[in-house]
Design an enzyme around this catalytic site. Sequence first.
Site: not given
Lengths: 66, 260
Positions: B99, B160, B186-187, B208-209
């Site tokens: 990545k 995040g 992301a997001g 992830n977050t």
Amino acid sequence: MTVTVNGKPMELPAGLTIDELLTHLKVRREFTAVALNREVAQRSRYAETRLRDGDKIEIVHPMGGG
Amino acid sequence: MYDTSLWLGGREFKSRLIVGTGKYPSFENMREAIEASGSEIVTVAVRRVSLPGQGESLLDFIDPKKYVLLPNTAGCYTADEAVRTCYLAREAGLGTLVKLEVIGDSRTLFPDVLGLLEATRTLARDGFTVLPYTNDDPVMAKKLEDAGAAAVMPLGAPIGSGLGIRNPYNIKLILEAVTVPVIVDAGVGTASDAAIAMELGCDGVLMNTAIASAKDPVAMATAMRLAVEAGRLAFKAGRIGKKLYATASSPLEGVPEWTS
């Protein structure tokens, strides 16, 4: 000789190899890589790669990330 | 239902959800959440070992035989740093699926697309399967594909941030612009965000977050698995068009009369 390992200066016996350094620092070998002066060190050559005074070494492994 | 698999670098994946390994309350919780997510690919960062070496390692909790590891280049601000990090990851035995992140700004973590393009070209030439994290820009997505990217990973919103898919129209345009898989990276904040990405026709979602920082990561991981599956199914099913006024679902004929 003084070498910098992961940003910290260390006093080490002259002529130490990467292999000996990893053993000395108790670093797990699996999924670990070493960069010597910005170049990736070949795993197969750890035992014959001798460190020199002023060398900069990065020892990395996977950590949590996204 | 008939569906194709996600193909990346000549490997087939049934799950279209890719999850990170950062920010979990514990390694044990991370392991459970990843299991619940159904993901087959997990991202990892490449960082300095603590010295002297210690016992516990991330990979004591993630079986590299069970999951495909996807090392990232998070924290790299130049193409050179990102490329060197990928070489290190490969030498560490983490494989050649990467990545790729080249960050351009520490506050937004938006990518430096010029550095990203350069690093993509270099790594693709060296045999890596490159998944670049990029802006939601169709022009750049096409350039990355031409540079050898195996997929493009546009952000839905800043890393995040949990703001969801801020520009679904651009994601649509990216899907039209490239032939490689499109993975929203992301997001994502909650399950509906992941479903929206998949309903648009994206090939996958990376997060992830949203999972790791949820109050209950294992429950959220389950929700994300279901959302990705639901969104994918809805996309394949083909949604109805949007109309301003009502269209009755019941027949207009045969309504009984009650007037006296």
